[in-house]
Write an enzyme that holds these catalytic residues in place. Sequence first.
Site, PDB file in Angstrom:
ATOM      1  N   HIS A 334     -62.540 -43.818  11.179  1.00 15.05           N
ATOM      2  CA  HIS A 334     -63.098 -44.775  10.223  1.00 15.05           C
ATOM      3  C   HIS A 334     -64.541 -44.436   9.843  1.00 15.05           C
ATOM      4  CE1 HIS A 334     -64.650 -47.067  13.854  1.00 15.05           C
ATOM      5  NE2 HIS A 334     -65.669 -47.182  13.039  1.00 15.05           N
ATOM      6  N   ASP A 379     -57.456 -43.863  15.435  1.00 14.39           N
ATOM      7  CA  ASP A 379     -58.812 -43.863  14.901  1.00 14.39           C
ATOM      8  C   ASP A 379     -59.626 -42.750  15.567  1.00 14.39           C
ATOM      9  OD1 ASP A 379     -61.113 -44.536  13.581  1.00 14.39           O
ATOM     10  OD2 ASP A 379     -61.522 -46.340  14.761  1.00 14.39           O
ATOM     11  N   GLY A 470     -71.838 -49.590  14.419  1.00 13.15           N
ATOM     12  CA  GLY A 470     -72.639 -48.390  14.321  1.00 13.15           C
ATOM     13  C   GLY A 470     -72.478 -47.440  15.472  1.00 13.15           C
ATOM     14  N   SER A 472     -69.769 -46.574  16.397  1.00  9.05           N
ATOM     15  CA  SER A 472     -68.496 -45.946  16.070  1.00  9.05           C
ATOM     16  C   SER A 472     -68.490 -44.458  16.331  1.00  9.05           C
ATOM     17  CB  SER A 472     -68.182 -46.151  14.586  1.00  9.05           C
ATOM     18  OG  SER A 472     -67.923 -47.482  14.307  1.00  9.05           O
ATOM     19  N   GLY A 473     -67.415 -43.989  16.928  1.00  7.17           N
ATOM     20  CA  GLY A 473     -67.253 -42.556  17.132  1.00  7.17           C
ATOM     21  C   GLY A 473     -67.884 -42.026  18.397  1.00  7.17           C
TER      22      GLY A 473
END
Length: 519
Positions: A334, A379, A470, A472-473
Site C-alpha cells: 500500500h 500487503d 506512516g 507502513s512497510g
Amino acid sequence: MLALHKLLLLHLLASLGLIADGSKIIDGEIAPENSMPYMVSVQTWLGHNCGGVLVHDDFVLTAAHCEEPQFPLKWVVVGTNNLKENKGQVIQIKKKYMHPSYENVESGNDIMLLKLSSKVDLGNEAQTIPLATAEANVGQSCRVAGWGRTESKMTSEDLRVVNISIIDPEACRRVWPIPLPSDVICAGGYETTKGFCQGDSGGPLVCGGKVVGLVSFNHEKICKYPDQPNVYTDVFKYLAWIKVTIKHETPRDTQDVLFSEKLQKVWIRPDTMTTIVLLLLLLLVLNGADGSRIVGGRDAAPASRPYMASLQIRGQHNCGGALVREDFVLTAAHCQIRGQYTVVLGGDSLTADEATKQEFRAVRSFPHPGYNDNENENDIMLLKLNARASLTQAVQLIGLKSGRMKAPGQCLTAGWGDIADNGTLATRLQEVNVTILAQRRCQRRWRGVPIARTMVCGIGDGGIQGFCSGDSGGPLVCEGEAAGVVSFSGRQCGNPRTPDVYTRISSFREWIADVLRDN
C-alpha cells in the site's frame, strides 16, 4: 501504516484552487447520543477521512472525491458519536461504486456507494435513513453534522450538528465565481456563520428526516464568513443510479426498503470528515516528516537498526522498509506510488546531515500480484534500487524469518515520526517492543475486519504502544530477523483493543526469493 501525508494534504488544500472539500462544522452544538444513528465514519489506514450515511444495512453513501488513488478507503465505523472512543461497529469495505461519470468535484457527479463486507447490526445506535424522493425546497430548514473543528476548538471529539437552510439555486450560481455543476444543492455558508468546511466531505444534508444532499465543496476553505454558499451533491438526481447499484448487490426482498415512505422516522444527523486527521497531517508536513510514528516507544541507539530504510517523496519521509539485499528493500504494497521513491539508508535522524547515510532511487516496484487496495491481504512489496548499497556499520541486510511465530513471542518494530499520537514528532528513530498476539484473539478484537493467516498481530508490552500512520512497510523484527511488514492498525495508535497488524513474511518467502532471483 499508509502515510502519504504530504501528498494528501497538498491535494486537499491546493489542487482544487477555488474550491475545497468539506470539513468542519461551524457554530454547531454537540449532537445528543444516538440521535443520528445513520452517521458513518469512512476511514483509511490513518483513521477517519470522510463522512457517510447508512442507506442500507450493507451500503454507505458518500462523496466520490473521498477516494484518493494513493489513500484508499478501507473500512467504516457505525454507531458512535465519539471517534476517540473504541465504540461502534467496524466493518471492512468490500467494494466501491464511484459514479461512472465522476472526474472531479468541479464537474459534478461527486457521489459514491460503498458495499460493506458484512451487514450492520441495526439497533438504537445504528439505523438506515431514507433518501429524498423530491427536490428540496428553497428556505427549507436542514441539518449538517460532523466530528471536525469548531471556531473555539482545534478539534471536537463529539459529533456536532448545525441547522442551515436551502438557498435558491439561481442566487447561488450568481455569487459563485465559477460555473457550478447542474447536480448540486446550495445550503448554508452564505450570509451566515453556519455550515461546513474542509473535512465534512461525504456527510449527508438531511431535511425532513431524509437525505437530500452530500457534502461536496465550499469556496477557498473560508468557513466562518464565506461569500459563496456551501455546495452539496443533489441526491434526488441520483436515485435511479443508487437503486440500480444496490439492486445489483442486494437480495430482492430487501431492495425497496431504501425508498419506502414507511420507514421509522429518526433524528437528523449528517456527518463529516474530521479535521483531527487533517490538522495532524499539517503538523507532520510543517515539521518535515510525512509519516511514521511510534507511540510509547524509545530512542533507538545509533546504528542499532542498520537495516531500516526511509522511503521519501521530495525529501519527506513517507513509508518505512527493510534492506533485504544490497539493491532491494522490502516494504508494504500500500506504500506504492506512481513516481519514484528516494530511499535513504543508514540514517538515525531524517533531518540531520549524517555521514553514514546512503541515498538511492527506487527504479522498479514489485507489489505482490495478489494485493488489492480494497483488501488488506498480501500487503507486501519489493523495491529495486538504482545501485547496490555499501554495507557498513550503519547499513546492513536483515534476514527473513521462516516458520510461524508462537504467541506471546517478543519482537520489535521501529520508525520515525509522532511519538505520542498528538503531533509530537520524533527527532530520531524510535523503537518499541511488540508482543505477538494469537490469531484468534486478534480476530476477536478486530471483529468485522478479517485477519488472514498471512497476517500476524502484535500489541505493546503495556498501555498505548505500537505503530501508526506512516510506519507502513517497516519491519517487525523477531529474534534478529524480519518476521512481518507494518500493514494497518486501529483508530487510536497503539491501542491493544485493535492490535497492530503486520504482513507475515514467512508466507511470502517463496515469492520474495523468485523476485530477487529474477532481478
